[in-house]
Design an enzyme around this catalytic site. Structure first.
Site, PDB file in Angstrom:
ATOM      1  N   CYS A   1      -0.338  -4.607   7.986  1.00 15.14           N
ATOM      2  CA  CYS A   1      -0.183  -3.556   8.811  1.00 15.14           C
ATOM      3  C   CYS A   1       0.525  -3.652  10.160  1.00 15.14           C
ATOM      4  CB  CYS A   1      -1.490  -2.614   9.145  1.00 15.14           C
ATOM      5  SG  CYS A   1      -2.551  -2.523   7.872  1.00 15.14           S
TER       6      CYS A   1
ATOM      7  N   CYS B   1       0.827  -1.169  -0.067  1.00 14.73           N
ATOM      8  CA  CYS B   1      -0.110   0.107   0.174  1.00 14.73           C
ATOM      9  C   CYS B   1       0.829   1.391   0.040  1.00 14.73           C
ATOM     10  CB  CYS B   1      -0.861  -0.136   1.258  1.00 14.73           C
ATOM     11  SG  CYS B   1      -0.001   0.113   2.869  1.00 14.73           S
TER      12      CYS B   1
HETATM   13 FE1  FES Z   1      -1.170  -0.790   4.320  1.00 16.76          FE
HETATM   14 FE2  FES Z   1      -2.451  -0.590   6.804  1.00 16.76          FE
HETATM   15  S1  FES Z   1      -3.353  -0.636   4.595  1.00 16.76           S
HETATM   16  S2  FES Z   1      -0.488  -0.373   6.405  1.00 16.76           S
HETATM   17 FE1  FES Z   2      -2.359   2.128   3.073  1.00 19.00          FE
HETATM   18 FE2  FES Z   2      -4.349   1.563   3.939  1.00 19.00          FE
HETATM   19  S1  FES Z   2      -3.752   1.139   1.822  1.00 19.00           S
HETATM   20  S2  FES Z   2      -3.483   3.332   4.155  1.00 19.00           S
END
Ligand code: FES
Ligand code: FES
Length: 127
Positions: free
Chosen positions: A106, A37
């Site tokens: 995460c 992400c």
């Molecule tokens: Fe990527 Fe949480 S969605 S660290």
């Molecule tokens: Fe990184 Fe959730 S995808 S904030």
């Protein structure tokens, strides 16, 4: 998607946000990114002469779960030796925060940040 109460608590009242001066005695920094992400987490530990982590701080540019995971681990590492800190597993973080499967990475980010900070500490303080 709804966040768990514990995630919201850490997200709204994050513990130990900030940073130490890089030159401060015993400070080591772990900076990691999540390929999935693009979120980035910086975790710093301040290690005493006895090898015990006295303090920890974080800055996370990311989702609520990443912020909560880093906030939680700054609390968990305090009072631990660096070896004990390495025993913290993302599964424990995910369980404590009741993270759903899509948010497991995460918590992995937080585990990786601890490992990176300890590696930095060992590089600066070869045994
Ligand atoms: Fe990527 Fe949480 S969605 S660290
Ligand atoms: Fe990184 Fe959730 S995808 S904030």
């Amino acid at each position: 998607m709804a966040y768990s109460d514990k995630v919201l608590d850490h997200y709204e009242n994050p513990r130990n946000v900030g940073s130490f001066g890089k030159e401060e005695e015993g400070v080591a920094t772990g900076m990691v990114g999540a390929p999935a992400c693009g979120d980035v987490m910086k975790l710093q530990i301040k290690v005493g002469k006895d090898g015990v982590i006295e303090d920890a701080k974080f800055k996370t540019y990311g989702c609520g779960s990443a912020i909560a995971s880093s906030s939680l681990v700054t609390e968990w590492v305090k009072g631990k030796t660096i070896d004990q800190a390495l025993d913290i597993k993302n599964t424990q973080i995910a369980e404590e925060l009741a993270l759903p499967p899509v948010k497991i990475h995460c918590s992995i980010l937080a585990e990786d940040a601890i490992k990176a900070a300890v590696a930095d500490y060992r590089k600066k303080h070869p045994a």
